[in-house]
Scaffold this motif. Structure first.
Motif, short mmCIF file in Angstrom:
data_model
loop_
_atom_site.label_atom_id
_atom_site.label_comp_id
_atom_site.label_asym_id
_atom_site.label_seq_id
_atom_site.Cartn_x
_atom_site.Cartn_y
_atom_site.Cartn_z
N ALA A 138 0.82 -1.21 0.00
CA ALA A 138 0.00 0.00 0.00
C ALA A 138 0.86 1.26 0.00
CB ALA A 138 -0.94 0.00 1.21
N ASP A 139 0.32 2.32 -0.58
CA ASP A 139 0.94 3.64 -0.52
C ASP A 139 0.36 4.45 0.64
OD1 ASP A 139 2.53 3.65 -3.16
OD2 ASP A 139 0.50 3.07 -3.80
N ILE A 140 -0.91 4.24 0.92
CA ILE A 140 -1.61 4.91 2.02
C ILE A 140 -2.32 3.84 2.84
CG2 ILE A 140 -3.45 6.53 2.64
CD1 ILE A 140 -3.03 7.88 -0.07
N ILE A 141 -2.22 3.93 4.16
CA ILE A 141 -3.07 3.12 5.03
C ILE A 141 -3.80 4.03 6.00
CG2 ILE A 141 -1.71 1.00 4.83
CD1 ILE A 141 -0.54 1.60 7.62
N THR A 142 -4.99 3.58 6.41
CA THR A 142 -5.82 4.44 7.26
C THR A 142 -6.33 3.65 8.49
OG1 THR A 142 -7.79 3.89 5.95
CG2 THR A 142 -6.54 5.87 5.33
N PRO A 143 -5.41 3.12 9.31
CA PRO A 143 -5.85 2.37 10.48
C PRO A 143 -6.36 3.29 11.59
CG PRO A 143 -3.49 2.67 10.56
CD PRO A 143 -3.95 3.25 9.24
N ASN A 144 -7.22 2.75 12.45
CA ASN A 144 -7.47 3.47 13.69
C ASN A 144 -6.32 3.18 14.64
OD1 ASN A 144 -8.06 0.98 15.08
ND2 ASN A 144 -10.20 1.10 14.41
N GLN A 145 -6.34 3.82 15.79
CA GLN A 145 -5.21 3.71 16.71
C GLN A 145 -4.99 2.26 17.17
OE1 GLN A 145 -5.63 6.16 20.25
NE2 GLN A 145 -3.47 6.72 20.19
N PHE A 146 -6.08 1.54 17.38
CA PHE A 146 -6.01 0.13 17.77
C PHE A 146 -5.36 -0.71 16.67
CE2 PHE A 146 -8.00 -4.06 17.40
CZ PHE A 146 -7.72 -4.63 18.64
N SER A 161 4.11 8.23 21.19
CA SER A 161 4.09 6.80 20.87
C SER A 161 3.30 6.52 19.59
CB SER A 161 3.51 6.00 22.04
OG SER A 161 2.17 6.36 22.31
N THR A 162 2.29 7.33 19.32
CA THR A 162 1.53 7.14 18.07
C THR A 162 2.37 7.53 16.87
OG1 THR A 162 -0.53 7.60 19.28
CG2 THR A 162 -0.62 7.70 16.89
N LEU A 163 3.18 8.58 17.01
CA LEU A 163 4.10 8.95 15.93
C LEU A 163 5.13 7.85 15.68
CD1 LEU A 163 4.68 12.72 16.75
CD2 LEU A 163 3.67 11.83 14.64
N VAL A 164 5.65 7.27 16.76
CA VAL A 164 6.62 6.18 16.62
C VAL A 164 5.96 5.00 15.90
CG1 VAL A 164 7.92 4.42 17.88
CG2 VAL A 164 8.04 6.82 18.59
N VAL A 177 0.48 7.47 6.37
CA VAL A 177 -0.33 6.79 7.37
C VAL A 177 -1.30 7.79 7.98
CG1 VAL A 177 -0.35 5.51 9.55
CG2 VAL A 177 1.48 5.11 7.89
N LEU A 178 -2.59 7.53 7.83
CA LEU A 178 -3.63 8.31 8.50
C LEU A 178 -4.14 7.48 9.66
CD1 LEU A 178 -5.68 10.71 8.65
CD2 LEU A 178 -7.20 9.29 7.24
N VAL A 179 -4.01 8.00 10.87
CA VAL A 179 -4.47 7.29 12.07
C VAL A 179 -5.77 7.94 12.54
CG1 VAL A 179 -3.85 6.38 14.33
CG2 VAL A 179 -2.04 6.96 12.68
N THR A 180 -6.84 7.15 12.57
CA THR A 180 -8.13 7.67 13.00
C THR A 180 -8.40 7.26 14.45
OG1 THR A 180 -9.33 5.71 12.20
CG2 THR A 180 -8.99 7.50 10.63
N SER A 181 -9.41 7.88 15.03
CA SER A 181 -9.83 7.58 16.41
C SER A 181 -8.66 7.62 17.39
CB SER A 181 -10.51 6.20 16.47
OG SER A 181 -11.65 6.16 15.64
N VAL A 182 -7.88 8.68 17.29
CA VAL A 182 -6.76 8.87 18.21
C VAL A 182 -7.29 9.43 19.52
CG1 VAL A 182 -4.60 10.10 18.62
CG2 VAL A 182 -5.12 9.22 16.32
N THR A 191 -13.17 15.64 22.96
CA THR A 191 -12.63 15.69 21.60
C THR A 191 -12.11 14.33 21.18
OG1 THR A 191 -10.38 16.27 22.27
CG2 THR A 191 -11.94 18.09 21.94
N ILE A 192 -11.89 14.19 19.88
CA ILE A 192 -11.21 13.04 19.31
C ILE A 192 -10.35 13.55 18.16
CG2 ILE A 192 -13.02 12.46 17.63
CD1 ILE A 192 -12.48 9.47 18.49
N GLU A 193 -9.29 12.81 17.81
CA GLU A 193 -8.31 13.34 16.87
C GLU A 193 -8.01 12.37 15.73
OE1 GLU A 193 -5.60 16.03 19.92
OE2 GLU A 193 -5.40 13.84 19.96
N MET A 194 -7.45 12.92 14.66
CA MET A 194 -6.86 12.14 13.58
C MET A 194 -5.45 12.67 13.34
SD MET A 194 -9.69 11.27 10.64
CE MET A 194 -10.05 12.97 10.18
N LEU A 195 -4.55 11.77 13.02
CA LEU A 195 -3.15 12.11 12.80
C LEU A 195 -2.71 11.57 11.46
CD1 LEU A 195 -0.25 12.95 14.00
CD2 LEU A 195 -0.10 10.54 14.71
N VAL A 196 -1.99 12.37 10.69
CA VAL A 196 -1.44 11.89 9.43
C VAL A 196 0.06 12.13 9.41
CG1 VAL A 196 -1.87 14.07 8.16
CG2 VAL A 196 -1.67 11.91 6.92
N VAL A 197 0.78 11.16 8.88
CA VAL A 197 2.23 11.24 8.76
C VAL A 197 2.61 10.87 7.33
CG1 VAL A 197 4.45 10.45 9.64
CG2 VAL A 197 2.47 10.53 11.17
#
Length: 283
Positions: A138-146, A161-164, A177-182, A191-197
């Motif tokens: 994959a070029d992009i993955i979109t997992p949740n934090q779990f 730790s999420t960045l690592v 990598v897009l991390v949902t439900s952070v 609040t709830i967050e999403m992180l992309v790297v």
């Protein structure tokens, strides 16, 4: 933009392709939906009817599309929930064929496995299949934090730790990598967050948390983010637009009192996402 979307489909409600296709069309993408199941409703109801489509039949549909000469014009291959082991090989083969026909195409994988509250809800062999054979191409993955934690063998919780964990996932193959439900322990609980790297950096966006389980919202998120990222090449812009559209969709659904996503009613949120959430660069 032309998107080949290989996902489940339901008649009632909106998950899989039944969640992803319309928002993509509403932002101007041409979508080729290929179904992996054709169920009456999503499995969260506890009962459903309809067939799980065999990997061989999915492969035949993809072959027919290829024979029409469409693969060179496909920009994005998108996949989500995988109901059985065989479908992963079919998807990877399709990705390889599309990229052979169009080297500029990208593959976005939503590695659906479960969540922190429910644990894994897929067949026992699916997580290893995703980690070992699908995610690496994959070029992009979109997992949740779990799901990110499972893929990388880590326990992401804090921002650091999420960045690592996201960096470890990128070492597996995906560049983005897009991390949902952070859910960081030090965040505002409202609040709830999403992180992309990606190669350019890392950004996080924060939205209000709504106490509502919206089946299919992850499918919409993966689809919209991938399309916006492909169109702009900017992770922060894609993150902001996606967060705005998905929040408005979930809020509208929550206020409606309905169980299923109000996908059609929220269509202006996809076509014209409001500039309501700013992405903060964290690296």
């Amino acid at each position: 933009m032309k998107v080949l979307s290989i996902q489940s489909a339901v008649a009632h409600g909106h998950v899989g392709n039944s969640a992803a296709v319309f928002p993509l069309q509403r932002i101007g993408a041409e979508v080729l939906p290929v179904y992996t199941v054709n169920f009456s409703n999503h499995t969260g109801y506890g009962a459903w009817r309809g067939p799980l489509i065999s990997p061989e039949d999915v492969r035949e549909v993809l072959l027919g599309i290829e024979e029409r000469g469409v693969f060179p014009s496909i920009d994005v291959v998108l996949s989500g929930y995988q109901g059985g082991v065989g479908i992963g090989d079919v998807i990877v083969d399709a990705v390889n064929r599309v990229k052979a026909a169009n080297p500029g195409a990208i593959y976005a994988c939503d590695p659906v496995m479960g969540n922190a509250k429910s644990g894994c809800f897929v067949a026992p062999e699916i997580p290893d299949l995703l980690r070992d054979r699908v995610v690496p191409v994959a070029d992009i993955i979109t997992p949740n934090q779990f799901e990110l934690g499972y893929l990388t063998g880590t326990e992401p919780s804090t921002l650091e730790s999420t960045l690592v964990s996201a960096d470890l996932a990128r070492e597996m193959g995906p560049s983005t990598v897009l991390v949902t439900s952070v859910e960081r322990p030090d965040r505002d609980p409202e609040t709830i967050e999403m992180l992309v790297v990606d190669d350019a950096g890392a950004w996080i966006v924060r939205t209000p948390f709504l106490p509502f389980k919206a089946n299919g919202s992850g499918d919409v998120t993966a689809a919209l983010f991938t399309a916006h990222y492909r169109a702009t090449g900017q992770a922060s812009v894609a993150l902001e637009r996606t967060a705005s559209s998905v929040f408005d969709l979930i809020e509208l659904t929550y206020r409606s009192g309905e169980r299923e996503l109000q996908l059609v009613e929220a269509q202006e949120s996809y076509a014209h996402p409001r500039p309501q959430f700013a992405a903060e660069q964290v690296r």
